[in-house]
Design a protein around this motif. Structure first.
Motif, mmCIF file in Angstrom:
data_model
loop_
_atom_site.group_PDB
_atom_site.id
_atom_site.type_symbol
_atom_site.label_atom_id
_atom_site.label_comp_id
_atom_site.label_asym_id
_atom_site.label_seq_id
_atom_site.Cartn_x
_atom_site.Cartn_y
_atom_site.Cartn_z
ATOM 1 N N LEU A 152 -11.801 10.167 39.693
ATOM 2 C CA LEU A 152 -12.634 9.524 38.679
ATOM 3 C C LEU A 152 -12.513 8.010 38.732
ATOM 4 C CD1 LEU A 152 -12.057 11.898 35.614
ATOM 5 C CD2 LEU A 152 -14.148 11.656 36.989
ATOM 6 N N ASP A 153 -11.361 7.551 39.194
ATOM 7 C CA ASP A 153 -11.129 6.114 39.326
ATOM 8 C C ASP A 153 -11.743 5.556 40.598
ATOM 9 O OD1 ASP A 153 -9.995 3.744 38.251
ATOM 10 O OD2 ASP A 153 -8.384 3.860 39.732
ATOM 11 N N GLY A 154 -12.408 6.430 41.375
ATOM 12 C CA GLY A 154 -13.090 5.990 42.582
ATOM 13 C C GLY A 154 -12.275 6.076 43.848
ATOM 14 N N ALA A 155 -11.178 6.809 43.819
ATOM 15 C CA ALA A 155 -10.317 6.911 44.997
ATOM 16 C C ALA A 155 -10.960 7.784 46.064
ATOM 17 C CB ALA A 155 -8.953 7.486 44.607
ATOM 18 N N GLY A 156 -10.958 7.282 47.295
ATOM 19 C CA GLY A 156 -11.423 8.065 48.428
ATOM 20 C C GLY A 156 -10.269 8.850 49.037
ATOM 21 N N HIS A 157 -10.514 9.435 50.196
ATOM 22 C CA HIS A 157 -9.493 10.280 50.815
ATOM 23 C C HIS A 157 -8.239 9.483 51.184
ATOM 24 C CE1 HIS A 157 -12.012 13.784 50.812
ATOM 25 N NE2 HIS A 157 -12.960 13.187 51.533
ATOM 26 N N LEU A 158 -8.411 8.348 51.837
ATOM 27 C CA LEU A 158 -7.246 7.561 52.249
ATOM 28 C C LEU A 158 -6.463 7.059 51.041
ATOM 29 C CD1 LEU A 158 -8.579 5.488 55.289
ATOM 30 C CD2 LEU A 158 -7.008 7.432 55.319
ATOM 31 N N ARG A 159 -7.181 6.627 50.005
ATOM 32 C CA ARG A 159 -6.492 6.161 48.809
ATOM 33 C C ARG A 159 -5.748 7.300 48.132
ATOM 34 N NH1 ARG A 159 -9.382 3.289 43.566
ATOM 35 N NH2 ARG A 159 -7.496 3.172 42.269
ATOM 36 N N LEU A 160 -6.328 8.478 48.109
ATOM 37 C CA LEU A 160 -5.631 9.634 47.551
ATOM 38 C C LEU A 160 -4.349 9.935 48.317
ATOM 39 C CD1 LEU A 160 -8.509 12.168 46.755
ATOM 40 C CD2 LEU A 160 -6.892 11.183 45.120
ATOM 41 N N ILE A 161 -4.438 9.849 49.639
ATOM 42 C CA ILE A 161 -3.270 10.151 50.466
ATOM 43 C C ILE A 161 -2.136 9.175 50.184
ATOM 44 C CG2 ILE A 161 -2.397 10.177 52.839
ATOM 45 C CD1 ILE A 161 -5.123 11.273 53.698
ATOM 46 N N PHE A 162 -2.461 7.871 50.174
ATOM 47 C CA PHE A 162 -1.407 6.854 50.102
ATOM 48 C C PHE A 162 -0.970 6.517 48.683
ATOM 49 C CE2 PHE A 162 -3.165 6.047 54.340
ATOM 50 C CZ PHE A 162 -1.994 5.988 55.080
#
Length: 273
Positions: A168-178
């Protein structure tokens, strides 16, 4: 009654601990014994020959073997952990049938004995002209099925509420991972790093098929050559035992550094069950 039970448990744990550490104690005592006391039947040596540890680095290429094993193991850790993080994220987050089918196929390959892969892997590395090189060995250990499975089981335990909030905060896949999965799984990743290092550092059969030149040998192959050339028939067993003790130091250091995270990782897995 409770005190007796507690005391009995501690006694059993102490006996088990002694059984596990006795080979290391025996190895150390033999490494500092004079040669003429090897078969005397005495546990403790009459004189302590700590110079055997100096001879390990002056009369053998143990320092070179240690360096080869450590730096190759560190490179393998980087590749295996990064590839495992990316693959585990895919298998934990994407619930499509074809993705889960691929995961089952990957696990099925883990059931095969490692020796089955030696011949095709050897042929491939030979055609790439990478025999007797560290690069050939590193490429053959680029991906670990165990690492993927281990991290996937950890990633599926990440709270879904945290993942949804990040999306919901706009995190993509890479941001979710890290920002979500790696911080949540840092103890499991630390455990995986230790397991990967121990496996790579102690690996003998596959490297012995690829590596032939002495300057490229790993510590396991170097120890084998040392036992055959200088410790055969007990000619210089203290030197070989000292070399074996020195070869264990990197693993003891890594275990001491990551011990707390390993305990936290195992306990969290148990609690989550």
């Amino acid at each position: 009654m409770a005190r007796v039970k507690k005391g009995l448990n501690y006694l059993i744990l102490f006996l088990l601990m002694f059984i596990m550490i006795f080979p290391y104690i025996w190895m150390f005592l033999v490494s500092i014994k004079p040669k003429n006391e090897l078969y005397s039947g005495n546990i403790l040596p009459s004189t302590f020959h700590f110079e055997n540890y100096l001879r390990v680095f002056t009369e053998t290429k143990m320092f070179l073997f240690l360096g080869n094993s450590i730096y190759v193991s560190l490179i393998i850790i980087v590749f295996q952990v990064l590839s495992a993080i990316l693959a585990a994220y895919v298998f934990a987050m994407i619930k499509k049938k074809w993705v889960q089918f691929c995961f089952v196929i990957i696990l099925a390959t883990y059931m095969l004995p490692a020796a089955i892969t030696y011949i095709p892997s050897f042929i491939l590395i030979s055609k790439m002209n990478l025999l007797d090189t560290h690069l050939g060995y590193i490429l053959s250990e680029f991906i670990s099925i165990f690492a993927i499975f281990f991290l996937r089981q950890t990633f599926v335990q990440v709270p879904k509420e945290v993942v949804y909030a990040a999306k919901l905060d706009g995190a993509g896949h890479l941001r979710l991972i890290f920002t979500v999965f790696i911080p949540y799984s840092k103890n499991a990743i630390a455990s995986l790093i230790l397991i990967t290092f121990i496996y790579s550092y102690n690996n003998y059969m596959w490297p012995s098929l690829l590596i032939k030149s002495e300057d490229s040998m790993f510590v396991t192959i170097g120890l084998r050559r040392l036992f055959m050339s200088q410790a055969g028939y007990g000619m210089d067993l203290p030197l070989a035992m000292a070399a074996s003790a020195v070869s264990l130091l990197p693993m003891f250091i890594l275990l001491a550094v990551s011990n707390k995270r390993i305990i936290n990782s195992m306990s969290s897995l148990y609690v989550n069950k």
